[in-house]
Design a protein around this motif. Sequence first.
Motif, PDB file in Angstrom:
ATOM      1  N   GLY A   1      51.121  19.171  22.539  1.00  0.00           N
ATOM      2  CA  GLY A   1      50.763  20.367  21.784  1.00  0.00           C
ATOM      3  C   GLY A   1      50.127  19.597  20.495  1.00  0.00           C
ATOM      4  O   GLY A   1      49.127  20.206  20.126  1.00  0.00           O
ATOM      5  N   VAL A   2      50.801  18.472  20.219  1.00  0.00           N
ATOM      6  CA  VAL A   2      50.014  17.736  18.819  1.00  0.00           C
ATOM      7  C   VAL A   2      48.521  17.296  19.392  1.00  0.00           C
ATOM      8  O   VAL A   2      47.584  17.293  18.367  1.00  0.00           O
ATOM      9  N   GLY A   3      48.608  16.749  20.405  1.00  0.00           N
ATOM     10  CA  GLY A   3      46.993  16.305  20.904  1.00  0.00           C
ATOM     11  C   GLY A   3      46.210  17.566  20.752  1.00  0.00           C
ATOM     12  O   GLY A   3      45.064  17.599  20.596  1.00  0.00           O
ATOM     13  N   ASN A   4      46.705  18.787  21.239  1.00  0.00           N
ATOM     14  CA  ASN A   4      45.941  19.961  21.310  1.00  0.00           C
ATOM     15  C   ASN A   4      45.492  20.449  19.712  1.00  0.00           C
ATOM     16  O   ASN A   4      44.629  20.942  19.606  1.00  0.00           O
ATOM     17  N   GLN A   5      46.458  19.940  19.031  1.00  0.00           N
ATOM     18  CA  GLN A   5      46.139  20.225  17.460  1.00  0.00           C
ATOM     19  C   GLN A   5      44.859  19.645  16.968  1.00  0.00           C
ATOM     20  O   GLN A   5      43.872  20.054  16.391  1.00  0.00           O
ATOM     21  N   SER A   6      44.815  18.305  17.550  1.00  0.00           N
ATOM     22  CA  SER A   6      43.638  17.538  16.947  1.00  0.00           C
ATOM     23  C   SER A   6      42.288  17.980  17.832  1.00  0.00           C
ATOM     24  O   SER A   6      41.272  17.846  17.158  1.00  0.00           O
ATOM     25  N   LEU A   7      42.643  18.171  19.069  1.00  0.00           N
ATOM     26  CA  LEU A   7      41.530  18.969  19.796  1.00  0.00           C
ATOM     27  C   LEU A   7      40.683  20.020  19.102  1.00  0.00           C
ATOM     28  O   LEU A   7      39.621  20.473  18.819  1.00  0.00           O
ATOM     29  N   GLY A   8      41.751  20.980  18.720  1.00  0.00           N
ATOM     30  CA  GLY A   8      41.206  22.123  17.817  1.00  0.00           C
ATOM     31  C   GLY A   8      40.679  21.726  16.698  1.00  0.00           C
ATOM     32  O   GLY A   8      39.422  22.320  16.457  1.00  0.00           O
ATOM     33  N   LEU A   9      40.794  20.930  15.902  1.00  0.00           N
ATOM     34  CA  LEU A   9      40.618  20.752  14.474  1.00  0.00           C
ATOM     35  C   LEU A   9      39.200  19.862  14.794  1.00  0.00           C
ATOM     36  O   LEU A   9      38.060  19.942  14.166  1.00  0.00           O
ATOM     37  N   THR A  10      39.016  19.021  15.895  1.00  0.00           N
ATOM     38  CA  THR A  10      37.846  18.296  16.218  1.00  0.00           C
ATOM     39  C   THR A  10      36.819  19.309  16.485  1.00  0.00           C
ATOM     40  O   THR A  10      35.395  19.129  16.144  1.00  0.00           O
ATOM     41  N   GLU A  11      37.123  20.453  17.269  1.00  0.00           N
ATOM     42  CA  GLU A  11      35.949  21.400  17.709  1.00  0.00           C
ATOM     43  C   GLU A  11      35.591  22.209  16.501  1.00  0.00           C
ATOM     44  O   GLU A  11      34.248  22.187  16.450  1.00  0.00           O
ATOM     45  N   VAL A  12      36.594  22.783  15.523  1.00  0.00           N
ATOM     46  CA  VAL A  12      36.075  23.579  14.428  1.00  0.00           C
ATOM     47  C   VAL A  12      35.176  22.700  13.317  1.00  0.00           C
ATOM     48  O   VAL A  12      34.061  23.225  12.762  1.00  0.00           O
ATOM     49  N   ALA A  13      35.741  21.308  13.312  1.00  0.00           N
ATOM     50  CA  ALA A  13      34.938  20.529  12.435  1.00  0.00           C
ATOM     51  C   ALA A  13      33.538  20.288  12.924  1.00  0.00           C
ATOM     52  O   ALA A  13      32.516  20.261  12.035  1.00  0.00           O
ATOM     53  N   PHE A  14      33.404  19.994  14.237  1.00  0.00           N
ATOM     54  CA  PHE A  14      32.213  19.597  14.866  1.00  0.00           C
ATOM     55  C   PHE A  14      31.300  21.015  14.704  1.00  0.00           C
ATOM     56  O   PHE A  14      29.835  20.891  14.310  1.00  0.00           O
ATOM     57  N   GLN A  15      31.775  22.031  14.938  1.00  0.00           N
ATOM     58  CA  GLN A  15      30.822  23.369  14.709  1.00  0.00           C
ATOM     59  C   GLN A  15      30.536  23.539  13.308  1.00  0.00           C
ATOM     60  O   GLN A  15      29.211  24.136  13.328  1.00  0.00           O
ATOM     61  N   ASN A  16      31.145  23.248  12.615  1.00  0.00           N
ATOM     62  CA  ASN A  16      30.664  23.654  10.942  1.00  0.00           C
ATOM     63  C   ASN A  16      29.624  22.344  10.471  1.00  0.00           C
ATOM     64  O   ASN A  16      28.779  22.764   9.673  1.00  0.00           O
ATOM     65  N   ALA A  17      30.033  21.133  10.918  1.00  0.00           N
ATOM     66  CA  ALA A  17      29.308  20.070  10.668  1.00  0.00           C
ATOM     67  C   ALA A  17      27.692  20.199  11.353  1.00  0.00           C
ATOM     68  O   ALA A  17      26.643  20.077  10.748  1.00  0.00           O
ATOM     69  N   LEU A  18      27.870  20.866  12.636  1.00  0.00           N
ATOM     70  CA  LEU A  18      26.393  20.926  13.119  1.00  0.00           C
ATOM     71  C   LEU A  18      25.636  21.790  12.606  1.00  0.00           C
ATOM     72  O   LEU A  18      24.318  21.737  12.308  1.00  0.00           O
ATOM     73  N   ALA A  19      26.340  23.049  11.981  1.00  0.00           N
ATOM     74  CA  ALA A  19      25.866  24.250  11.607  1.00  0.00           C
ATOM     75  C   ALA A  19      24.949  23.553  10.042  1.00  0.00           C
ATOM     76  O   ALA A  19      23.703  23.971   9.794  1.00  0.00           O
ATOM     77  N   TYR A  20      25.725  22.783   9.390  1.00  0.00           N
ATOM     78  CA  TYR A  20      25.412  22.267   8.202  1.00  0.00           C
ATOM     79  C   TYR A  20      24.287  21.403   8.270  1.00  0.00           C
ATOM     80  O   TYR A  20      23.176  21.219   7.610  1.00  0.00           O
ATOM     81  N   ALA A  21      24.253  20.299   9.178  1.00  0.00           N
ATOM     82  CA  ALA A  21      23.392  19.402   9.525  1.00  0.00           C
ATOM     83  C   ALA A  21      21.810  20.163   9.809  1.00  0.00           C
ATOM     84  O   ALA A  21      20.884  19.480   9.598  1.00  0.00           O
ATOM     85  N   LYS A  22      22.033  21.276  10.487  1.00  0.00           N
ATOM     86  CA  LYS A  22      20.608  22.075  10.910  1.00  0.00           C
ATOM     87  C   LYS A  22      20.125  22.562   9.733  1.00  0.00           C
ATOM     88  O   LYS A  22      18.804  22.761   9.699  1.00  0.00           O
ATOM     89  N   ASP A  23      20.903  23.022   8.602  1.00  0.00           N
ATOM     90  CA  ASP A  23      20.407  23.772   7.509  1.00  0.00           C
ATOM     91  C   ASP A  23      20.064  22.830   6.238  1.00  0.00           C
ATOM     92  O   ASP A  23      19.368  23.130   5.669  1.00  0.00           O
ATOM     93  N   ARG A  24      20.960  21.820   6.009  1.00  0.00           N
ATOM     94  CA  ARG A  24      20.854  20.865   4.949  1.00  0.00           C
ATOM     95  C   ARG A  24      19.449  19.985   4.940  1.00  0.00           C
ATOM     96  O   ARG A  24      19.315  19.323   6.075  1.00  0.00           O
ATOM     97  N   ILE A  25      18.389  20.164   3.994  1.00  0.00           N
ATOM     98  CA  ILE A  25      17.315  19.404   4.040  1.00  0.00           C
ATOM     99  C   ILE A  25      17.449  18.295   3.034  1.00  0.00           C
ATOM    100  O   ILE A  25      18.023  18.456   1.828  1.00  0.00           O
ATOM    101  N   GLN A  26      17.370  16.888   3.653  1.00  0.00           N
ATOM    102  CA  GLN A  26      17.502  15.719   2.687  1.00  0.00           C
ATOM    103  C   GLN A  26      16.636  14.534   3.224  1.00  0.00           C
ATOM    104  O   GLN A  26      16.623  14.418   4.447  1.00  0.00           O
TER     105      GLN A  26
END
Length: 598
Positions: A300-325
């Motif tokens: 279950g603890v491994g599953n916790q980190s899987l869950g957090l890795t997935e949601v962190a990736f989703q939000n980082a991907l969306a930000y990287a597509k939008d943020r211009i630098q």
Amino acid sequence: MPTYNPPLRDMQFVLHEVFNVEAEFKAMPAHADTDADTINAVLEEAGKFAAEVAFPLNISGDAEGCTHNKQDNSVTTPKGFKEAYATYVEGGWPALSCDPEFGGQGLPHTVNQCLYEMLNSANQAWTMYPGLSHGAYEALLAHGTDEQKKTYLPKLVSGEWTGTMCLTEPHCGTDLGLLRTKAEPQGDGTYKITGNKIFISAGEHDVAENIIHLVLARLPDAPKGSKGISLFVVPKFNIKADGSLGERNPIFCTGIEHKMGIHGNSTAQIAIDGAVGTLVGQPHKGLAAMFVMMNAARLGVGNQSLGLTEVAFQNALAYAKDRIQMRSLSGTKAKDKDADPIIVHPDVRKMLLTAKAYAEGARALQVYCTLLLDKAHSHPDEKVRADSEELVALLTPIVKAFVTDNGHIATNACMQVFGGHGFIKEWGMEQFVRDNRINMIYEGTNTVQSLDLLGRKVLGNQGATLKKFGKLVGQLVQEEGVNEKMAEFINPIAILGEQMTKFTTEIGFKGMQNPDEVGAAAVDYLRVAGHLVFGYLFARMAQVSLRAIANGSTDPFYTAKLQTARFYFAKLFPETVLLMRTARAGSKVLMDTDAALA
């Protein structure tokens, strides 16, 4: 504000295309009627609950935290947690994979695993309340008396009551042989439990009317050490003969910890002052019974980190597509903008792909392990049951340590994608980093998991179980070894598979001469083994994707999967070369350091 979209397509790919779970379930009488449509429908609804009910409470729950009332020793969870739990119970989610004899729906553990991945992405702190209850259910189902099962399991299955595991004491964490909590027999089949516990997740709260504590304690005649530990079930409220709640048991929360993360879960200090409990399993055999819950918790603890890795990736991907630098090094990409989106930069892509690869590898591993658990519990063939149980025992420390270490790498990488904004609370990224950090510590630190893997699971049987996994790798290599399109996925695992035998033998031989050699190599060894497992799973996923494309599929999902697999083998898998070198460096550079650590 962060967002979350349940990764149903990837779950379906792993379940149905990689592991063909419907066919696997047909061989198990208890799950023979569980088809792909049923699984998909359940997971779609589970995703809605995770995204629409649990996820909106994540940031607010972190900010508010739990409140301890010192007057009556009660704990109030953050606003909305209790109501979300009531919705969860009303939907029948606690019963999903539980035994129908006790009110469960009887679906495979594999389905429950996917539910919990989504819940952990949505809100790890909230998910720990029902998650620990499921572990208590498993322990009582395996080792409880008929009376205990009748009393406790229906309420745990329905979600009306929740459960905990009470192991740790102020002086005693990993080394449970040092615990001092006492159990005095009362002559009527009950015991009075006295002692103090700390770090008890969900140890006190207001989301359910009763809490069922599984408590490790010592009988008066108990031998010293871990061989003198017994397990007891101790309810917050005693149970009357008719099943209703009776008087308050003297097992109280005296305080809650102030933590780095998972603020929405009450990590309780527990005082037990003559609380009434009953023995679970045999006297002095409590660790064997508790390990049912502990192993479930480690997965279950491994599953916790899987869950957090997935949601962190989703939000980082969306930000990287939008943020211009800045502009792309290879020339302007967004000519209509003042700068290019940061996703054009190679290192940003490396961070994103690292998180994506670690999420997808972990998802495949978690599904594989829970499928093995389903076989171990429900397959009619005794050999299949035994082999499945042996393999999942080997993989459990890898799930717990490798996946959580990767979660630490991935959530930090995703926070880095946000630059300065990642360090600011309202974007949600720093919470994912903080929440994940405990996963590397509790349920046995990752060093303990590494020692368990190398010392007990591998060297303990002269590598017999590791060889069984090696045969799976060998079969895939033999099947695809002449396929040029698979070479980039097959060759790395074929080489590492051959190296593992020599690597393991070498460490084992050195360990026979000096046990510190095992301790010095264990953490590096587990990461090498983790990459071998991930490599095998990524090769299987690449195999399925190549075949789908060869059969005419134009679904970009398969192209994406191949690109992720190529990245994994090119940029992450080669870590094994360094790890084997550092493992072979031995213990002397660590232990012959008294001057350095004076």
